[in-house]
Design an enzyme around this catalytic site. Structure first.
Site, PDB file in Angstrom:
ATOM      1  N   GLY A 146       6.402   6.700  -3.255  1.00  0.00           N
ATOM      2  CA  GLY A 146       6.274   6.240  -4.659  1.00  0.00           C
ATOM      3  C   GLY A 146       5.801   4.745  -4.690  1.00  0.00           C
ATOM      4  N   GLY A 150       5.655   2.901  -7.532  1.00  0.00           N
ATOM      5  CA  GLY A 150       6.048   2.193  -8.656  1.00  0.00           C
ATOM      6  C   GLY A 150       6.427   0.837  -8.347  1.00  0.00           C
ATOM      7  CG  PHE A 151       8.109  -1.707 -11.735  1.00  0.00           C
ATOM      8  CD1 PHE A 151       7.767  -3.197 -11.755  1.00  0.00           C
ATOM      9  CD2 PHE A 151       7.822  -0.797 -12.861  1.00  0.00           C
ATOM     10  CE1 PHE A 151       6.990  -3.326 -12.989  1.00  0.00           C
ATOM     11  CE2 PHE A 151       7.327  -1.060 -13.996  1.00  0.00           C
ATOM     12  CZ  PHE A 151       6.988  -2.347 -13.998  1.00  0.00           C
ATOM     13  CB  VAL A 201       6.114  13.584  -1.285  1.00  0.00           C
ATOM     14  CG1 VAL A 201       7.136  13.888  -0.328  1.00  0.00           C
ATOM     15  CG2 VAL A 201       5.280  12.217  -0.756  1.00  0.00           C
ATOM     16  CD  GLU A 248       8.376  -1.502 -26.180  1.00  0.00           C
ATOM     17  OE1 GLU A 248       7.783  -0.674 -25.317  1.00  0.00           O
ATOM     18  OE2 GLU A 248       8.593  -2.574 -25.950  1.00  0.00           O
ATOM     19  CG  ASP A 264      12.625   4.764 -13.788  1.00  0.00           C
ATOM     20  OD1 ASP A 264      13.623   3.843 -13.938  1.00  0.00           O
ATOM     21  OD2 ASP A 264      12.072   5.351 -14.632  1.00  0.00           O
TER      22      ASP A 264
HETATM   23  C1  LIG Z   1       6.714   4.360 -21.648  1.00  0.00           C
HETATM   24  C2  LIG Z   1       7.647   3.643 -20.991  1.00  0.00           C
HETATM   25  C3  LIG Z   1       8.012   2.056 -21.433  1.00  0.00           C
HETATM   26  C4  LIG Z   1       8.811   1.434 -20.508  1.00  0.00           C
HETATM   27  N1  LIG Z   1       8.942   0.042 -20.772  1.00  0.00           N
HETATM   28  C5  LIG Z   1       9.631  -0.817 -20.116  1.00  0.00           C
HETATM   29  C6  LIG Z   1      10.018  -2.104 -20.530  1.00  0.00           C
HETATM   30  O1  LIG Z   1       9.321  -2.390 -21.432  1.00  0.00           O
HETATM   31  N2  LIG Z   1      10.671  -2.820 -19.672  1.00  0.00           N
HETATM   32  C7  LIG Z   1      11.132  -2.317 -18.579  1.00  0.00           C
HETATM   33  O2  LIG Z   1      11.907  -3.091 -17.910  1.00  0.00           O
HETATM   34  N3  LIG Z   1      11.059  -1.166 -18.131  1.00  0.00           N
HETATM   35  C8  LIG Z   1      10.337  -0.314 -19.048  1.00  0.00           C
HETATM   36  N4  LIG Z   1      10.207   1.025 -18.701  1.00  0.00           N
HETATM   37  C9  LIG Z   1      11.005   1.624 -17.475  1.00  0.00           C
HETATM   38  C10 LIG Z   1      10.246   1.268 -16.039  1.00  0.00           C
HETATM   39  O3  LIG Z   1       8.877   1.257 -16.378  1.00  0.00           O
HETATM   40  C11 LIG Z   1      10.668   2.065 -14.947  1.00  0.00           C
HETATM   41  O4  LIG Z   1      12.045   1.839 -14.837  1.00  0.00           O
HETATM   42  C12 LIG Z   1      10.070   1.759 -13.712  1.00  0.00           C
HETATM   43  O5  LIG Z   1       8.694   2.111 -13.641  1.00  0.00           O
HETATM   44  C13 LIG Z   1      10.569   2.603 -12.703  1.00  0.00           C
HETATM   45  O6  LIG Z   1      10.204   2.268 -11.493  1.00  0.00           O
HETATM   46  P1  LIG Z   1       9.896   3.218 -10.249  1.00  0.00           P
HETATM   47  O7  LIG Z   1       9.520   2.464  -9.168  1.00  0.00           O
HETATM   48  O8  LIG Z   1      11.645   3.488  -9.896  1.00  0.00           O
HETATM   49  O9  LIG Z   1       9.276   4.493 -10.562  1.00  0.00           O
HETATM   50  P2  LIG Z   1       7.748   4.913 -11.277  1.00  0.00           P
HETATM   51  O10 LIG Z   1       7.327   3.498 -11.822  1.00  0.00           O
HETATM   52  O11 LIG Z   1       7.997   5.671 -12.074  1.00  0.00           O
HETATM   53  O12 LIG Z   1       7.148   5.057  -9.898  1.00  0.00           O
HETATM   54  C14 LIG Z   1       7.211   6.305  -9.380  1.00  0.00           C
HETATM   55  C15 LIG Z   1       5.957   6.554  -8.404  1.00  0.00           C
HETATM   56  O13 LIG Z   1       6.277   7.791  -7.595  1.00  0.00           O
HETATM   57  C16 LIG Z   1       5.019   8.322  -7.631  1.00  0.00           C
HETATM   58  N5  LIG Z   1       5.577   9.910  -7.216  1.00  0.00           N
HETATM   59  C17 LIG Z   1       6.428  10.547  -7.909  1.00  0.00           C
HETATM   60  N6  LIG Z   1       6.295  11.740  -7.392  1.00  0.00           N
HETATM   61  C18 LIG Z   1       5.777  11.750  -6.186  1.00  0.00           C
HETATM   62  C19 LIG Z   1       5.476  12.716  -5.136  1.00  0.00           C
HETATM   63  N7  LIG Z   1       6.131  13.968  -5.261  1.00  0.00           N
HETATM   64  N8  LIG Z   1       4.565  12.411  -4.558  1.00  0.00           N
HETATM   65  C20 LIG Z   1       4.252  11.207  -4.369  1.00  0.00           C
HETATM   66  N9  LIG Z   1       4.255  10.269  -5.125  1.00  0.00           N
HETATM   67  C21 LIG Z   1       4.945  10.506  -6.315  1.00  0.00           C
HETATM   68  C22 LIG Z   1       4.408   8.375  -8.940  1.00  0.00           C
HETATM   69  O14 LIG Z   1       3.031   8.740  -8.859  1.00  0.00           O
HETATM   70  C23 LIG Z   1       4.713   7.070  -9.294  1.00  0.00           C
HETATM   71  O15 LIG Z   1       3.585   6.054  -8.920  1.00  0.00           O
HETATM   72  C24 LIG Z   1       9.252   1.980 -19.231  1.00  0.00           C
HETATM   73  C25 LIG Z   1       9.213   3.164 -19.014  1.00  0.00           C
HETATM   74  C26 LIG Z   1       8.112   3.941 -19.871  1.00  0.00           C
HETATM   75  C27 LIG Z   1       7.987   5.337 -19.359  1.00  0.00           C
END
Ligand SMILES: Cc1cc2nc3c(=O)[nH]c(=O)nc-3n(C[C@H](O)[C@H](O)[C@H](O)COP(=O)(O)OP(=O)(O)OC[C@H]3O[C@@H](n4cnc5c(N)ncnc54)[C@H](O)[C@@H]3O)c2cc1C
Length: 428
Positions: A11, A13-14, A79, A168, A298
């Site tokens: 992943g 993401g953040f 994955v 939003e 998340d």
């Molecule tokens: C619409 C929206 C608005 C938001 N606004 C805010 C805000 O204003 N402030 C704030 O603090 N938070 C906000 N959030 C929450 C924040 O964006 C999330 O908490 C954060 O992105 C979580 O990060 P993460 O790295 O856990 O997961 P994610 O950012 O979701 O990254 C997960 C990554 O894993 C990858 N992935 C998933 N499954 C697989 C797989 N099987 N194989 C390979 N890759 C995979 C995905 O492609 C993705 O790139 C918001 C969320 C959303 C949906």
């Protein structure tokens, strides 16, 4: 024989990016796998869906992020399975990789429709750039259709879920109806457009203070957003919603901002699932019973030093990524891991042009109105990944604010985007 890396991160993401960046800086041989070749900044998805910014402002190629970190290999692949006991991952094409020191699972979450009949088929979720593009295409198509309509029918949007994402999104659509549609479309189209925000709980912005909730509700109503709170949606139909209290609502477009749940990867991992299907992690962010396995952002239920569950926020994800890297580096150096020390910077939500709420720091100092609007813009600009993304977002914001117009387009119809949506993700 599976190819091995010192650390594998699932992943980008953040959480995954922060962990891989810190590991890369320390020269750790790291494999970062994401089904998309790009990092997407979810907090701005509603702005992408309403064409305030373009996709290249919120998405940044992962290979570009790690171009100066030779020890980090970026792999664009889905994955299909993780085996926390062996610290292996299996890609959708069957390739297996093994982590010597640590496996980080930071795969985020997916929309939770709570088994509401018709929701998966008829509602538009907002969790990825693909979702936002598909939603934006649909909005534009509906406006074009209403513009051509000789019977002058209405165009109604309903947003399900009055948390920050729903608020939003509804606020941005209301601003578009109030400012952009009158400027870009002839006739009285804006008067025929409406947006409603619905939720089973009787308030907006759950988790914020009562003052913020009241402020958000009043600013939304002022913008013309119809609030229907306190009754659960029992069905999403092609043409609207049904509610538990017997009411119905016509809608040409239903946007689902109703919540998140863990995806298939976690469900089938064998790791202990807690609330929302997320993995309950220990204080040091490892999964109890699985040495060297971290679940972050998340995907995890993370608690703070007061044993309170942290929300699914970008700041929690990012900090958990940094902390996991720190613990992995400590273990490699023979030192013990340490409990996650979350720095709580508070919450904020944009309501629309000139209106936002921010509850800053652990003391939740309340800022509202234009001041909070500016704080929101500054914080999100700072958080965006990449200098060119920041510069482009700033230009887009200034253009959208001053011109009441739009400079971004959606290429492809909502149906075409839908095909991408179904094929570019691993099976859910
Ligand atoms: C619409 C929206 C608005 C938001 N606004 C805010 C805000 O204003 N402030 C704030 O603090 N938070 C906000 N959030 C929450 C924040 O964006 C999330 O908490 C954060 O992105 C979580 O990060 P993460 O790295 O856990 O997961 P994610 O950012 O979701 O990254 C997960 C990554 O894993 C990858 N992935 C998933 N499954 C697989 C797989 N099987 N194989 C390979 N890759 C995979 C995905 O492609 C993705 O790139 C918001 C969320 C959303 C949906």
């Amino acid at each position: 024989m599976a190819e091995t890396y010192e650390v594998i991160v699932v992943g980008g993401g953040f959480a995954g990016i922060e962990a891989a960046t810190k590991l890369g800086r320390a020269g750790v041989r790291t494999l970062l796998v994401d089904v998309h070749g790009y990092h997407q900044f979810q907090p701005l998805l509603y702005q992408l869906a309403t064409a305030q910014i373009g996709v290249s402002e919120l998405a940044r190629p992962l290979r570009s992020i790690f171009r100066r970190q030779p020890s980090v290999r970026v792999l664009t692949a889905g994955v299909a399975a993780v085996d926390p006991g062996r610290r292996t991952i299996t890609l959708t094409d069957g390739t297996v990789y093994e982590a010597d020191d640590a496996l980080i699972v930071a795969c985020g979450a997916e929309a939770n429709f709570f088994d509401t009949p018709g929701a998966r088929e008829n509602a538009y979720p907002l969790y990825s750039a693909t979702d936002a593009t598909r939603l934006g295409s649909k909005l534009v198509a509906l406006l074009d259709q209403a513009d051509k309509d000789t019977e002058q029918k209405s165009m109604n949007v309903a947003v399900v879920g009055a948390g920050p994402t729903g608020v939003e999104t509804a606020g941005a659509i209301a601003d578009a109806i109030n400012y952009v549609v009158p400027k870009l479309f002839a006739g009285d189209l804006a008067k025929r457009c409406s947006v409603a925000l619905v939720d089973m709980v009787d308030r907006t912005l759950g988790g914020f203070s009562k003052k913020s909730q009241a402020y958000a509700a009043s600013r939304l109503v002022e913008r013309g957003v119809r609030l229907k709170l306190g009754s659960a949606v029992t069905e999403v139909r092609e043409d609207g919603l049904s509610f538990a209290d017997g009411a119905t609502m016509d809608a040409d477009l239903v946007i689902w901002a109703g919540g998140l749940k863990a995806g298939k990867l976690l469900r089938e991992s064998g790791m202990p699932q807690g609330r929302g299907g997320r993995i309950d992690v220990a204080k040091d962010l490892t999964v109890p019973g699985y040495e060297g396995v971290y679940v972050l952002g998340d995907a995890a239920n993370i608690t703070d030093d007061r044993d309170e569950r942290l929300p699914q926020l970008g700041s929690v994800a990012k900090q958990s990524g940094g902390w996991a890297a720190r613990n992995i580096l400590a273990q490699r150096a023979g030192r013990p891991t340490e409990p996650f020390g979350y720095k709580d910077r508070g919450y904020m939500a944009m309501i629309g042009r000139g209106s936002a709420v921010a509850e800053l720091g652990r003391g939740r100092r309340l800022v509202r109105g234009p001041a909070a609007f500016l704080v929101w813009l500054a914080v999100h600009l700072a958080l965006l990944s990449g200098a060119s993304q920041k510069a482009r977002a700033l230009v887009s914001w200034i253009f959208a604010f001053l011109s009441h117009s739009r400079q971004h387009v959606f290429v492809g119809s909502p149906e075409q985007a839908d095909v991408v949506e179904r094929t570019d993700r691993p099976a859910a």
